[in-house]
Design an enzyme around this catalytic site. Sequence first.
Site, PDB file in Angstrom:
ATOM      1  N   TYR A 124       0.808  -1.216   0.000  1.00 47.84           N
ATOM      2  CA  TYR A 124       0.000   0.000   0.000  1.00 47.84           C
ATOM      3  C   TYR A 124       0.843   1.269   0.000  1.00 47.84           C
ATOM      4  CZ  TYR A 124      -4.512  -2.189   0.620  1.00 47.84           C
ATOM      5  OH  TYR A 124      -5.653  -2.894   0.422  1.00 47.84           O
ATOM      6  N   LYS A 187       3.374 -14.389   5.313  1.00 46.46           N
ATOM      7  CA  LYS A 187       3.705 -15.486   4.393  1.00 46.46           C
ATOM      8  C   LYS A 187       5.225 -15.597   4.338  1.00 46.46           C
ATOM      9  CE  LYS A 187       2.504 -18.381   1.030  1.00 46.46           C
ATOM     10  NZ  LYS A 187       1.749 -19.611   1.249  1.00 46.46           N
ATOM     11  N   ASP A 221      -2.276 -18.060   4.126  1.00 48.26           N
ATOM     12  CA  ASP A 221      -3.197 -18.964   3.416  1.00 48.26           C
ATOM     13  C   ASP A 221      -3.838 -19.932   4.405  1.00 48.26           C
ATOM     14  OD1 ASP A 221      -0.587 -19.818   3.738  1.00 48.26           O
ATOM     15  OD2 ASP A 221      -0.511 -21.004   1.911  1.00 48.26           O
ATOM     16  N   ASP A 245      -6.032  -6.171   5.010  1.00 44.95           N
ATOM     17  CA  ASP A 245      -7.176  -5.697   4.226  1.00 44.95           C
ATOM     18  C   ASP A 245      -8.041  -6.876   3.815  1.00 44.95           C
ATOM     19  OD1 ASP A 245      -8.807  -4.040   2.754  1.00 44.95           O
ATOM     20  OD2 ASP A 245      -7.544  -4.118   0.966  1.00 44.95           O
TER      21      ASP A 245
END
Length: 359
Positions: A124, A187, A221, A245
Amino acid sequence: MKQRVTLIPGDGIGPELAIAARRVVEATGAPIEWDVQEAGAEVMEKYGTPLPASVLESIRRNRVALKGPITTPIGTGFRSVNVALRQELDLYACVRPCKLYPGVRSRYDQVDLVLIRENTEDLYAGVEFEAGSPQAEQIRSWAPDKIHPGAAISIKPISAAASRRIIRFAFEYALAHGRHKVTAVAKANIMKYTDGLFFRVGEEVAREYEGRVEYEERLVDNMCMQLVQKPEQYDVLVLPNLYGDILSDLAAGLVGGLGVAAGANIGDEMAVFEPTHGSAPKYKGLNKANPTALILSAVLMLRHLRYYTEADRLEKAVAAVIREGRFVTYDLKERRDDPTAVGTQEMATAIIDKLGELS
Ligand code: NAD
């Protein structure tokens, strides 16, 4: 003395939701004086920008704002008023409580988690290079075997300083709200340097809170699956910007959808309270959208201002109206075409009536 609060109605469904929220907050008796500020797509023509400087000045002055949604204009130079506000005012923590209120349609019996999203960096940051641009080609030259020719490139900055302050914020939030566990989500198995750093800082900060708040890590995930299968096992989640988000909307879905998902953007100096949902342009002006998310954001604001009694009463009134299920908007009905659904203002009136009964 009255507490001045900046009120940004926003655009799309924002203004009608702001009227509803203002009415219920006033009905709690909290001594608030609104400083109404225009921002969003509809003020572009008047001010030449969707975020006039006066809006930022008002928030800097009052230190607290309640904000409706604002459309992100497509095809203009302005990226997003919402992102700009958070960055300009250094509102580094986005707090999204996801609590299941009885009466809301959901697949689950019990969900009560809080998602804390870093607001100032990650993908972002807006460091992007267009496909074919000289900058994109230059970056490609650093790793030509990994980046396809002509690729567009976005840069993902993750710093130890920003990670430390958001993770510390999550632990402090847990302590202040009687919560027992913080789960960091990233991740790191793939993004070893950026997300790896986020977890490394998480472990460091967790040591400061050992014995008081538990700490664990999840890959993003796997976290999506875990949240869908057993959301009751999670308490406070802390995530970098983009994962935060995406998982905010997922978590909103667990507790009945965007119509009831409240939020807050908090910095060391200022705080802006706003719903998770956007401006839903197709419902603009129809008195149809659910005011609950903005009203529950106002509950968070009242607590932030230490109007605890007013906040608790308002939350109870909202919960009672939802539980009874009569005077609620279409999205809270069993069937979305239920003709007994009421409009935005009528739901607000039902909440105000309930406040009267609770006092
Ligand atoms: P959205 O949240 O505006 O709407 C998606 C759908 O969710 C709607 O069509 C509607 O079915 C439902 N919905 C949303 N709010 C509701 C409410 N209060 N009551 C009942 N149903 C509701 O998402 P979008 O369509 O992706 O975005 C529209 C605009 O809003 C875009 O310009 C986007 O950039 C902007 N946006 C702004 C914010 C913000 O101001 N913080 C957040 C998200 C999106």
